[in-house]
Design an enzyme around this catalytic site. Structure first.
Site, PDB file in Angstrom:
ATOM      1  N   ASP A   1     -36.269 -85.955  65.801  1.00  0.00           N
ATOM      2  CA  ASP A   1     -36.207 -84.736  64.986  1.00  0.00           C
ATOM      3  C   ASP A   1     -35.496 -85.085  63.676  1.00  0.00           C
ATOM      4  OD1 ASP A   1     -36.186 -82.216  63.925  1.00  0.00           O
ATOM      5  OD2 ASP A   1     -34.784 -81.347  65.373  1.00  0.00           O
TER       6      ASP A   1
ATOM      7  N   ASP B   1     -29.218 -79.902  75.224  1.00  0.00           N
ATOM      8  CA  ASP B   1     -28.089 -79.083  74.754  1.00  0.00           C
ATOM      9  C   ASP B   1     -26.781 -79.541  75.391  1.00  0.00           C
ATOM     10  OD1 ASP B   1     -29.982 -77.440  73.477  1.00  0.00           O
ATOM     11  OD2 ASP B   1     -28.781 -75.644  73.909  1.00  0.00           O
TER      12      ASP B   1
ATOM     13  N   ASP C   1     -25.366 -76.792  62.185  1.00  0.00           N
ATOM     14  CA  ASP C   1     -26.741 -76.608  62.639  1.00  0.00           C
ATOM     15  C   ASP C   1     -26.805 -75.719  63.881  1.00  0.00           C
ATOM     16  OD1 ASP C   1     -29.593 -77.767  62.518  1.00  0.00           O
ATOM     17  OD2 ASP C   1     -29.030 -78.220  64.587  1.00  0.00           O
TER      18      ASP C   1
ATOM     19  N   TYR D   1     -26.715 -70.966  69.505  1.00  0.00           N
ATOM     20  CA  TYR D   1     -27.180 -71.327  70.851  1.00  0.00           C
ATOM     21  C   TYR D   1     -26.176 -72.120  71.685  1.00  0.00           C
ATOM     22  CZ  TYR D   1     -31.132 -70.590  67.716  1.00  0.00           C
ATOM     23  OH  TYR D   1     -31.972 -70.084  66.756  1.00  0.00           O
TER      24      TYR D   1
ATOM     25  N   GLU E   1     -25.711 -72.063  59.877  1.00  0.00           N
ATOM     26  CA  GLU E   1     -27.165 -71.937  60.013  1.00  0.00           C
ATOM     27  C   GLU E   1     -27.456 -71.062  61.218  1.00  0.00           C
ATOM     28  OE1 GLU E   1     -31.457 -73.666  60.950  1.00  0.00           O
ATOM     29  OE2 GLU E   1     -29.719 -74.308  62.080  1.00  0.00           O
TER      30      GLU E   1
ATOM     31  N   HIS F   1     -35.951 -78.041  54.318  1.00  0.00           N
ATOM     32  CA  HIS F   1     -36.701 -79.123  54.944  1.00  0.00           C
ATOM     33  C   HIS F   1     -37.536 -78.659  56.139  1.00  0.00           C
ATOM     34  CE1 HIS F   1     -33.178 -78.359  57.258  1.00  0.00           C
ATOM     35  NE2 HIS F   1     -33.604 -79.122  58.244  1.00  0.00           N
TER      36      HIS F   1
HETATM   37  C1  NOJ Z   1     -32.303 -76.638  62.415  1.00  0.00           C
HETATM   38  C2  NOJ Z   1     -32.702 -77.739  61.495  1.00  0.00           C
HETATM   39  O1  NOJ Z   1     -32.821 -77.227  60.188  1.00  0.00           O
HETATM   40  C3  NOJ Z   1     -34.012 -78.313  62.001  1.00  0.00           C
HETATM   41  O2  NOJ Z   1     -34.547 -79.238  61.094  1.00  0.00           O
HETATM   42  C4  NOJ Z   1     -33.792 -78.900  63.359  1.00  0.00           C
HETATM   43  O3  NOJ Z   1     -35.031 -79.329  63.886  1.00  0.00           O
HETATM   44  C5  NOJ Z   1     -33.151 -77.912  64.323  1.00  0.00           C
HETATM   45  N1  NOJ Z   1     -32.062 -77.173  63.734  1.00  0.00           N
HETATM   46  C6  NOJ Z   1     -32.614 -78.610  65.541  1.00  0.00           C
HETATM   47  O4  NOJ Z   1     -31.473 -79.341  65.209  1.00  0.00           O
END
Ligand code: NOJ
Length: 535
Positions: free
Chosen positions: A60, A170, A200, A204, A242, A307
């Site tokens: 990711d 997680d 980030d 959750y 976020e 992104h």
């Molecule tokens: C949010 C991030 O912006 C995204 O790019 C990512 O895939 C997920 N969180 C998981 O970390």
């Protein structure tokens, strides 16, 4: 006062891999970014947000971390990072990084140990279950790819919980050891001198049966602990939240000014695009009305693109369908509940709309953040998988590989955008820096003007009635000083009528043009997509 620097700061989001390749291996790196700081400073940026640069198998793109205390070798090493930070600070700029609290990579040694042995001290770092029928009220976020939030691990002999990709198990925040570990991660980077974190996926952290497993009280308690530790030992550093949530739910993340310093305003973002398409300001106005006030030491972060896919989670299902129809006509342009496209193509490469949307970005309440490349109007590559189409190399000049790298083209981590409208011959930073009329220079001037007026970072927002639904009109007022901002959202000329103006003259602080007020009334003719910042 200086501890509140983020209230007036211009943020810039850097994907290091895409920015500048200093060693010719086809990947952008930390030294490359360090070499490009002049460019960012000239634009007027105050603070960089670096997407994850930690060791990672990159399932990711680095949001799957395998080691929280190091740098991915593609990007350099810790010394390169320290040198970058020093150079950033020497310029009076700041730098925040991603803090990924919710999950690790499945290749993290903690997870590897946990799955191999039930008695491992790390088993309890993750969330295991014999059944995949738990927490069924939790939604699946990467809905196009993941069928469940549980994945069976044959070695562990149990299911493990993950809110994102299965390669991102997680962490279990019910375990005090996990809480402590992640506090230490935060401290490690703060000790190196970073100015804070974009945290980030914070909604959750905890799971509770019978809930949607988002925004739980336990989560807020833990985040407040992180903040308290930051306040105690590292004043002036920040946490940016976020949380892709409705305004009232994000509001909770500010606490009493004792949780996050900043939070992204997710719901305003799609509504900016909705209103530009509909040529009226209702949706922005409605969501701002629903946005609770936040403590004085807190700030919203306003963004247009980032992104990820342009998320449509904070709209109704009907609005989502409408947005897809209008902005993502081809199925390839859609991903999960969003649109995997860049800003400029979303706006039809229309220069006037590009300026208009940036004017909104810089005048709505909050601190703006620019996604790398949007300041020059970069394009997208919808043929790349996942969200990679909006993460292509920065276009520095019209030369080889757009001036991004000296590697052979086939070794670049992703191809340079290659088409007539958006290729480097047409779109590149160098030529835009030289051209006073370029998008880059227009944005640079907007930023410079914004910095002269504290009201943009600190002021109240009030919607103004200008007797024309095509015009988004609002004022920003701070300490008795007010700026009235008008945006003509339509592609035709429009007239705005403002009443009750106790001045004889209003001046557009961008163009310095003056307008006469008669009988406390101001009548203005706005060209298609014109915007005015009136003082
Ligand atoms: C949010 C991030 O912006 C995204 O790019 C990512 O895939 C997920 N969180 C998981 O970390």
């Amino acid at each position: 006062m200086n501890e509140l620097w983020y209230k007036d700061a211009i943020f810039y989001q850097v994907y290091v891999r895409a920015f500048y390749d200093s060693d010719g291996d086809g990947h952008g790196d930390l030294r490359g970014l360090t070499q490009k700081l002049d460019y960012l400073q000239e634009l007027g940026v105050d603070c960089l947000w670096l997407m994850p640069i930690y060791p990672s198998p990159l399932r990711d793109d680095g949001y799957d971390i395998a080691d929280y205390y190091n740098i991915h070798s593609d990007y350099g090493n810790l010394d390169d990072f320290k040198a970058l930070l020093e150079a950033v600070h020497a310029r009076g700029l700041r730098l925040i990084m991603d803090l990924v609290l919710n999950h690790t990579s499945n290749e993290h040694p903690w997870f590897q140990s946990a799955r191999a042995d039930r008695n491992s001290p790390y088993r309890g770092y993750y969330v295991w279950s014999d059944s995949d029928r738990k927490y069924l009220d939790a939604r699946i976020i990467f809905i196009d790819i993941e069928p469940s939030n549980w994945t069976w691990d044959p070695l562990a002999g149990q299911y493990y919980w993950h809110r994102f990709y299965a390669s991102q198990p997680d962490l279990n925040y019910d375990n005090p050891a996990v809480q402590e570990e992640m506090l230490n991660v935060m401290k490690f980077w703060l000790d190196l001198g970073v100015d804070g974190f974009r945290a980030d996926a914070v909604p959750y952290l905890f799971e509770r049966e019978g809930t949607i497993c988002e925004n739980l009280p336990e989560t807020h308690t833990y985040l407040k602990k992180l903040r308290a530790s930051m306040d105690e030992h590292y004043p002036g550093r920040i946490l940016l939240c976020e949380a892709n949530q409705w305004p009232e739910d994000v509001r909770a993340y500010f606490g009493d000014g004792d949780e996050f310093h900043m939070g992204f305003h997710f719901p305003i973002m799609p509504r900016i695009f909705m209103d530009i398409k509909k040529e009226r300001a209702n949706d922005m106005r409605d969501i701002m009305r629903l946005t609770p006030s936040i403590p004085e030491n807190c700030q919203w972060c306003i963004f247009l693109r980032n992104h990820d896919e342009l998320t449509l989670e904070m709209v109704t299902p009907e609005e989502r369908q409408w947005m897809w129809k209008k902005y993502a006509p081809e199925p390839r342009m859609r991903l999960n509940r969003g649109i995997r496209r860049r800003l400029t193509p979303l706006l039809d490469n229309d220069r006037k709309k590009m300026e208009l949307i940036h004017s909104l970005l810089f005048t709505l309440p909050g601190s703006p953040i620019i996604y790398y490349g949007d300041e020059i109007g970069m394009g997208e590559n919808i043929w790349l998988p996942d969200r990679n189409g909006v993460r292509t190399p920065m276009q520095w000049n019209a030369g080889n590989n757009a001036g991004f790298s000296e590697a052979p083209a086939q070794s670049l981590y992703a191809p340079i955008i290659d088409n007539q409208a958006y290729g480097p011959l047409k779109i590149n930073a160098e030529s835009q820096e030289r051209d006073p009329q370029s998008l880059w220079n227009t944005i640079r001037r907007m930023i410079a003007r914004r910095k002269q007026h504290q009201t943009f970072g600190w002021g109240d927002l009030k919607w103004l009635d200008c007797q024309n639904e095509h015009i988004a009109a609002f004022s920003r007022t701070y300490q008795g000083k007010s700026v009235s901002i008008l945006h003509n959202l339509s592609a035709s000329g429009q007239t705005a009528k403002l009443d009750n103006i106790k001045k004889t003259l209003m001046r557009d602080i961008l163009s310095e043009k003056a307008f006469e007020v008669r009988d406390e009334k101001l009548v203005l003719k706005l060209r298609p997509h014109e915007y005015l910042w009136l003082e």
